[in-house]
Design a protein around this motif. Structure first.
Motif, PDB file in Angstrom:
ATOM      1  N   ILE A  19      -3.405   0.373  -3.288  1.00 18.76           N
ATOM      2  CA  ILE A  19      -2.593  -0.837  -3.169  1.00 18.76           C
ATOM      3  C   ILE A  19      -2.051  -1.160  -4.558  1.00 18.76           C
ATOM      4  O   ILE A  19      -2.781  -1.038  -5.554  1.00 18.76           O
ATOM      5  CB  ILE A  19      -3.406  -2.013  -2.552  1.00 18.76           C
ATOM      6  CG1 ILE A  19      -2.509  -3.214  -2.282  1.00 18.76           C
ATOM      7  CG2 ILE A  19      -4.599  -2.400  -3.392  1.00 18.76           C
ATOM      8  CD1 ILE A  19      -3.123  -4.242  -1.337  1.00 18.76           C
ATOM      9  N   SER A  61       0.094   5.893   0.168  1.00 16.00           N
ATOM     10  CA  SER A  61      -0.891   6.969   0.334  1.00 16.00           C
ATOM     11  C   SER A  61      -0.554   8.102  -0.624  1.00 16.00           C
ATOM     12  O   SER A  61       0.569   8.611  -0.604  1.00 16.00           O
ATOM     13  CB  SER A  61      -0.851   7.511   1.765  1.00 16.00           C
ATOM     14  OG  SER A  61      -1.006   6.465   2.702  1.00 16.00           O
ATOM     15  N   ILE A  66      -8.108   1.573  -2.401  1.00 19.23           N
ATOM     16  CA  ILE A  66      -8.641   0.934  -1.190  1.00 19.23           C
ATOM     17  C   ILE A  66      -9.640   1.870  -0.517  1.00 19.23           C
ATOM     18  O   ILE A  66     -10.690   1.466  -0.043  1.00 19.23           O
ATOM     19  CB  ILE A  66      -7.504   0.611  -0.184  1.00 19.23           C
ATOM     20  CG1 ILE A  66      -6.504  -0.359  -0.809  1.00 19.23           C
ATOM     21  CG2 ILE A  66      -8.053   0.081   1.132  1.00 19.23           C
ATOM     22  CD1 ILE A  66      -7.025  -1.759  -0.982  1.00 19.23           C
ATOM     23  N   LYS A 112       4.267   6.187   2.606  1.00 19.26           N
ATOM     24  CA  LYS A 112       3.765   4.884   3.071  1.00 19.26           C
ATOM     25  C   LYS A 112       3.748   4.921   4.583  1.00 19.26           C
ATOM     26  O   LYS A 112       4.731   5.345   5.205  1.00 19.26           O
ATOM     27  CB  LYS A 112       4.668   3.751   2.587  1.00 19.26           C
ATOM     28  CG  LYS A 112       4.132   2.394   2.996  1.00 19.26           C
ATOM     29  CD  LYS A 112       4.887   1.247   2.420  1.00 19.26           C
ATOM     30  CE  LYS A 112       4.122  -0.051   2.616  1.00 19.26           C
ATOM     31  NZ  LYS A 112       3.673  -0.296   3.985  1.00 19.26           N
ATOM     32  N   GLU A 151       0.818  -1.223   0.000  1.00 22.05           N
ATOM     33  CA  GLU A 151       0.000   0.000   0.000  1.00 22.05           C
ATOM     34  C   GLU A 151       0.849   1.270   0.000  1.00 22.05           C
ATOM     35  O   GLU A 151       1.984   1.260   0.442  1.00 22.05           O
ATOM     36  CB  GLU A 151      -0.891   0.016   1.240  1.00 22.05           C
ATOM     37  CG  GLU A 151      -2.024  -0.994   1.179  1.00 22.05           C
ATOM     38  CD  GLU A 151      -2.861  -0.990   2.437  1.00 22.05           C
ATOM     39  OE1 GLU A 151      -3.278   0.091   2.890  1.00 22.05           O
ATOM     40  OE2 GLU A 151      -3.095  -2.087   2.985  1.00 22.05           O
ATOM     41  N   GLY A 168      -5.958   6.091  -0.664  1.00 24.12           N
ATOM     42  CA  GLY A 168      -5.240   4.920  -0.159  1.00 24.12           C
ATOM     43  C   GLY A 168      -5.194   3.900  -1.280  1.00 24.12           C
ATOM     44  O   GLY A 168      -6.237   3.426  -1.738  1.00 24.12           O
TER      45      GLY A 168
END
Ligand code: GLY
Length: 270
Positions: free
Chosen positions: A126, A47, A135, A64, A45, A124
């Motif tokens: 992935i 951001s 996400i 991250k 993931e 967010g």
């Protein structure tokens, strides 16, 4: 509604059918009368923060965060144990996909639906085999991502916010520091479960080359004391990830309070 247990990951179709039947038969009472089935995504993931005036946008540094209490991303979720920026896997190829598939459709979609939105969009993401999947969206900055994202913005941040307010963000320039920024969070022992407060914090004046953000602290006669689970965020810069992390970890050692804990593996997976 399901005491945090309502999401069940199943590898086999037959197991999914069985759980679906149990849910619809009241496994979580009324809450499981409605069920959402989604594709399971396995990846890493990151951001992405976008600042928009509703028409134009700027992409802030990619970060991250590390949410779990334990090293190797184990244990309970927390409000965030650390963060790093930039994120090497979010390279130009990946970010071009994010811009075309996510950011531009989002900004244009808000305008098309007549939602006049000015501010931060926190996406967010992935990465699954280098393909971005969304996400979640938030309409705010992130914590502890902000503690690495904002220090990397070299241009005048107020000027950017004025561009948001006045609808001329396209005329503004965002200059980003190319160095790595790493944040390590010092927390109270026991957090995110039961923990003690009111511990004297010492060594704050011993840190070198580190920005110290106070989260759960209180000042009173005699010094600065812990007043929460997440106590201090320590952000340092470096030409490499290792250099930035080393400075934050060194500062984490300089600062002391009873039952201090921090994760020593921030950035381990990128
Ligand atoms: N760090 C994740 C969040 O702020 O939601």
């Amino acid at each position: 509604m399901a005491a945090g247990k309502g999401v069940i990951i199943l590898n086999e179709r037959i197991d999914a059918i069985n759980v679906l039947n149990r849910m619809l038969s009241g496994m979580f009472g009324q809450s499981s009368q409605t069920v959402v089935i989604e594709e399971f995504l396995s990846g890493i993931e990151c951001s992405v923060f976008v600042l928009t005036d509703g028409k134009n946008y700027k992409i802030l540094p990619i970060a991250k965060d590390y949410k779990r209490i334990g090293e190797g991303d184990t244990g309970l979720n927390t409000g965030g144990m650390g963060a790093i920026s930039p994120v090497p896997f979010a390279d130009d190829v990946f970010m071009n996909k994010v811009i075309k598939r996510v950011i531009e459709p989002t900004v244009k979609g808000l305008a098309k639906e007549k939602i006049e939105y000015k501010g931060f969009i926190f996406i967010g993401l992935i990465s699954v085999n280098n393909e971005p999947y969304v996400i979640e969206y938030n309409v705010r900055l992130g914590d502890p991502e902000s503690e690495v994202v904002l220090p990397r913005i070299k241009s005048d941040f107020v000027d950017l916010l004025e561009g948001v307010a006045n609808g001329n963000l396209d005329e503004k320039e965002i200059i980003i520091d190319e160095r790595y920024a790493a944040t390590v969070m010092l927390v109270s022992g026991g957090y995110p479960e039961v923990y003690e407060k009111d511990k004297l914090i010492e060594g704050l004046d011993q840190t070198k080359d580190t920005l110290v953000f106070h989260a759960g602290t209180v000042t009173r006669e005699g010094g600065i004391y812990t007043a929460g689970g997440r106590v201090l965020a320590l952000t340092s810069f470096g030409d490499t990830k290792h250099e930035a992390l080393k400075k934050s970890f060194d500062s984490a050692e300089e600062i002391s309070f009873d039952k201090k804990y921090y994760r020593k593996d921030i950035g381990f997976d990128i």
